[in-house]
Scaffold this active site. Structure first.
Site, PDB file in Angstrom:
ATOM      1  N   GLY B 121       4.757  -2.932   0.887  1.00 30.72           N
ATOM      2  CA  GLY B 121       5.405  -3.257  -0.464  1.00 30.72           C
ATOM      3  C   GLY B 121       4.943  -4.527  -1.150  1.00 30.72           C
ATOM      4  O   GLY B 121       5.601  -5.596  -0.754  1.00 30.72           O
ATOM      5  N   TYR B 122       3.808  -4.598  -1.763  1.00 29.38           N
ATOM      6  CA  TYR B 122       3.190  -5.553  -2.394  1.00 29.38           C
ATOM      7  C   TYR B 122       3.510  -5.763  -4.078  1.00 29.38           C
ATOM      8  O   TYR B 122       4.485  -6.438  -4.439  1.00 29.38           O
ATOM      9  CB  TYR B 122       1.890  -5.514  -2.199  1.00 29.38           C
ATOM     10  CG  TYR B 122       1.319  -5.749  -0.789  1.00 29.38           C
ATOM     11  CD1 TYR B 122       2.261  -6.432   0.349  1.00 29.38           C
ATOM     12  CD2 TYR B 122       0.126  -5.647  -0.425  1.00 29.38           C
ATOM     13  CE1 TYR B 122       1.919  -6.524   1.610  1.00 29.38           C
ATOM     14  CE2 TYR B 122      -0.379  -5.894   1.154  1.00 29.38           C
ATOM     15  CZ  TYR B 122       0.546  -6.403   1.979  1.00 29.38           C
ATOM     16  OH  TYR B 122       0.249  -6.583   3.183  1.00 29.38           O
ATOM     17  N   SER B 123       2.925  -4.684  -4.621  1.00 28.73           N
ATOM     18  CA  SER B 123       3.191  -4.655  -6.031  1.00 28.73           C
ATOM     19  C   SER B 123       4.310  -4.352  -6.482  1.00 28.73           C
ATOM     20  O   SER B 123       5.084  -3.818  -5.985  1.00 28.73           O
ATOM     21  CB  SER B 123       2.106  -3.721  -6.753  1.00 28.73           C
ATOM     22  OG  SER B 123       0.707  -3.849  -6.332  1.00 28.73           O
ATOM     23  N   SER B 155       2.056   3.146  -1.684  1.00 25.90           N
ATOM     24  CA  SER B 155       1.202   4.415  -1.631  1.00 25.90           C
ATOM     25  C   SER B 155       1.968   4.911  -0.089  1.00 25.90           C
ATOM     26  O   SER B 155       2.047   3.852   0.802  1.00 25.90           O
ATOM     27  CB  SER B 155      -0.322   3.806  -1.154  1.00 25.90           C
ATOM     28  OG  SER B 155      -0.940   3.768  -2.450  1.00 25.90           O
ATOM     29  N   GLU B 239     -10.934  -8.199   7.726  1.00 24.12           N
ATOM     30  CA  GLU B 239     -11.976  -7.544   6.932  1.00 24.12           C
ATOM     31  C   GLU B 239     -12.491  -6.683   7.939  1.00 24.12           C
ATOM     32  O   GLU B 239     -12.783  -6.992   9.167  1.00 24.12           O
ATOM     33  CB  GLU B 239     -13.008  -8.431   6.481  1.00 24.12           C
ATOM     34  CG  GLU B 239     -12.629  -9.113   5.191  1.00 24.12           C
ATOM     35  CD  GLU B 239     -12.291  -8.292   4.211  1.00 24.12           C
ATOM     36  OE1 GLU B 239     -12.504  -7.001   4.142  1.00 24.12           O
ATOM     37  OE2 GLU B 239     -11.702  -8.800   3.098  1.00 24.12           O
TER      38      GLU B 239
END
Lengths: 367, 386
Positions: B121-123, B155, B239
């Site tokens: 839950g970022y954006s 997503s 990464e």
């Protein structure tokens, strides 16, 4: 798995970079390339003493017996400083002698070359934009004493500097490399854009060479030398592209317009970021190609084409856009950016432009 | 410089290949229990969470072996090693780095065993690329946080059981990067509502997520209060070697070449058209550049030098390739390129037309190309911030 340089190679890189900064800065190169070109022999001898002229020459022939990865390190740093000395021609001549000559000539010529006493260049194709055996059009005729040559070899890089020239020609439909001394031919400098890559035409006027100066050049050897040439030129392109990019990034960090450093505007910073992406990418492809020369020669054609195919257009665009991002100052003769633009133009067709290489990548990839 | 693998690395590659030979039957021969068995078997090998510490059930594996595993899995077109992509990519590493002992014991095994699927839950509606500006509010109330606000483009939200949520606990900070707190929230919490969004390809895998007085125990906070940005950044900085992606892209390129060979264009084979050949070669050139960039970066990691923002280089290549390869395929086929699965005139069951509408999953998720350019410009080239 180790796709990086060794400590020795990093030391070599530092050494060449320092040499370029201290002994061959662009201010000096600008003076050197004005007027009639002459090789700075003392500087060439110093390069020999540092081992750079015999890097890939076998130890038995007076060299260091190192690899093309080492040579790439030198050429990348030479390219960064737009070195006008004939390092690429020298490296390719060495490779050509190793490819086509017997032990006798190797022992006679390579030690003198590695020691900086004999400067040599290599000329392959006569057509300006076609890399193909049929693009070697200079012809020799068999006569009693050997081969008689009449004709002209255009586009010979570093011919002005050379004591000896290795010239591709055809005799009775076979390809040969002819070894000639500069006194046997007429070398006419031809002005072209990049003064750091002196170019001349070479005329043969009833030159008769004995068989001992002629070396059969197979199509495979011709392709090999062409690919080596692509690797060598791309190595210089990596250094040169990096240099002009750095120059432009520094400028974007100083120049103020509309009350801000221009590097703050995305129109500027994004283009600079994209250039970084391209340089990183053809750098990686180049390092791999350089590695294949000694370690996986069967892979060289594809690897060389991937690297030069990428670098040819990417560096040309970087050359243009770095001038553009500077504005008018970038367009002046006094500012160094233009020298890099000219190198990018010179390098684009050298040993194959992007069209040549990408069509070959398609063929090698099964299309 | 060498591209050789050590005997133990080669042995590991053989182990993976042997495993795949035995456990990855052709698609048609796979039964209904194939996936469950697959997940159980790769888990038993220690290949899920390959680089995570053994103490928490990970594989404790090295960088090179991890790259080999990814490469071989991609070569074999194997299914993923777990059902929670986000759990394996971000949540797990974040919990391992910042979680309490209790959180690690509670959450890590379920991610590794594919029992729990996570979403991130970022954006938010007003804060996508500008992630640190989030407004979703969490207020401390006793042993709970009470969350109110909205997330979007989440997503996997329609089928996830848990969400890792960025909230703002302090609205008074001068820097927007302060005052953010990271919470781990069950998707069946009272007051939490998921509304799937249909994308242009007709799929519904992202969603809006609404929070109305959702109570989250303080025990579910990841890291300290107000330090959620640090948690997120280091999770995002976890990464990965891009070698698996590169292998996938090479195999997609092979498929594209097959399409070219099978296609006639302007009355002659497309494979003979210099413009077509050049495009294909350009794709190959960029994928190869990604491969060798990735190996240079992997070498850096092996030598113990931290990777910083170099990986944005490959992200940019991947973004353009994802868009251009499908778009090229669709254009190559002309009218037929537009046809979808079910059309009598669709080529390859409409797979190219479908994927030509699906690229935003890869291209926009995880940072748009322009954000990647900002990252390169600011962190590598040291140009001024916007």
């Amino acid at each position: 798995m180790n796709f990086g340089f060794s400590e020795e190679q990093e030391l070599l890189r530092d050494q060449v970079r320092r040499f370029m900064q201290e002994d061959l800065p662009l201010t000096k190169i600008r003076t050197m390339t004005k007027g009639a070109l002459q090789l700075d022999r003392p500087l060439w001898t110093r390069m020999a003493e540092l081992g750079w002229l015999g890097l890939t020459t076998p130890e038995s022939c007076g060299g260091l017996g190192l690899s093309w990865v080492d040579a790439t390190v030198v050429l990348e740093e030479a390219g960064r400083g737009l070195c006008p000395m004939p390092l690429v021609s020298h490296l390719l001549s060495t490779e050509a002698i190793l490819a086509v000559c017997g032990k006798k000539q190797r022992m006679a010529w390579l030690p003198a070359m590695a020691a900086g006493q004999a400067v040599c260049t290599l000329a392959l194709y006569d057509e300006p934009n076609w890399l193909h055996p049929d693009a070697i059009t200079l012809e020799g005729k068999r006569v009693k004493k050997g081969i008689r040559i009449n004709g002209r070899k255009p586009f010979v890089t570093d011919a002005q500097y050379a004591d000896y020239l290795l010239i591709a020609l055809r005799v009775d439909k076979q390809l040969y490399l002819a070894a000639v001394g500069r006194d046997q031919v007429t070398i006419t400098p031809q002005p072209q854009m990049d003064l750091t890559k002196p170019t001349a035409s070479v005329e043969f006027d009833d030159v008769v060479l004995s068989e001992s100066a002629l070396f059969r050049l197979s199509r495979k050897q011709l392709a090999w030398l062409t690919d080596c040439g692509a690797v060598a030129v791309t190595a210089e392109m990596v250094g040169a592209a990096d240099a002009v990019h750095t120059l432009t990034v520094d400028y974007a960090n100083q120049r103020v317009q509309f009350g801000n450093l221009i590097g703050r505007y995305q129109g500027v910073k994004h283009r600079l970021a994209d250039m970084y992406v391209d340089i990183e990418s053809f750098r990686s492809l180049l390092y791999y190609a350089a590695w294949t020369v000694n370690n996986a020669p069967g892979e060289l054609p594809r690897a060389a084409s991937l690297a030069k195919g990428y670098a040819s257009d990417a560096f040309a665009q970087i050359g243009i856009d770095c001038i553009g991002l500077h504005g008018a100052i970038g367009f002046t003769a006094e500012y160094d950016a233009q020298l890099y633009l000219k190198r990018s133009k010179w390098a684009r067709p050298a040993f194959g432009d992007s069209d040549y290489h990408l069509q070959r990548v398609a063929t090698l990839g099964g299309l | 410089m060498d591209f050789d693998y050590s005997p133990s690395e080669e042995a590991f590659r053989k182990e993976v290949r042997d495993f795949l030979k035995e456990n990855l039957p052709p698609r048609k021969e796979r039964g209904s229990d194939f996936l469950a068995n697959w997940l159980r078997k790769v888990r038993a090998r220690g290949w899920v969470g390959f680089s995570w510490p053994k103490a928490y059930g990970g594989g404790g594996g090295g960088l090179v072996e991890q790259a080999i595993l990814r490469e071989e899995m991609a070569l074999a077109k194997a299914p993923p090693l777990g059902t929670s992509f986000m759990g394996l990519a971000w949540v797990g590493p974040g919990i391992i780095q910042y979680g309490t002992e209790e959180q690690k014991q509670r959450f890590i095994p379920d991610i590794l065993d594919s029992k729990v699927t996570w979403c991130t839950g970022y954006s938010e509606p007003n804060h996508g690329s500008d992630l640190a500006a989030i407004q979703c509010k969490a207020v401390r109330d006793g042993d709970d946080y009470v969350v109110n606000g909205q997330k979007i483009w989440t997503s996997g939200a329609p089928w996830s059981q848990w969400i890792i949520l960025l909230t703002r606990t302090d609205f008074s900070t001068t820097s927007k990067h302060d005052g953010i707190t990271c919470l781990l929230v069950p998707m069946d919490s009272p007051g939490l509502e998921v509304r799937p969004i249909e994308n242009m390809a007709g799929d519904r895998h992202f969603a809006e997520v609404f929070f109305r007085d959702v109570r989250v125990p303080v025990a579910n906070r990841l890291g300290q209060e107000g330090e959620g940005w640090k948690v997120t950044v280091s999770a995002l900085a976890n990464e990965r070697s891009s070698i698996g992606e590169v292998t996938q892209m090479f195999s997609k390129l092979d498929t594209l070449k097959e399409l070219v060979r099978a296609t006639a264009r302007n009355g002659r084979p497309a494979a003979k058209d210099p413009a077509v050949r050049r495009r294909i070669a350009t794709f190959e050139m960029k994928i190869a550049a990604m491969k060798y960039n990735g190996l240079r970066y992997l070498t850096k990691q092996i030598r113990g030098e931290p990777l910083t923002s170099e990986t944005s280089v490959n992200k940019l290549h991947r973004a353009s390739l994802e868009i251009e390869m499908d778009d090229f395929a669709v254009a190559l086929m002309g009218q037929a390129g537009l046809h979808l699965r079910g059309s009598d005139d669709a080529v390859d069951a409409g797979s190219w037309s479908k994927s030509s509408l699906s690229w935003p999953n890869v291209v926009i998720g995880g940072g748009t190309p322009n954000i990647q350019r900002n990252i390169i410009a600011e962190r590598i080239l040291h140009l001024p911030k916007d």
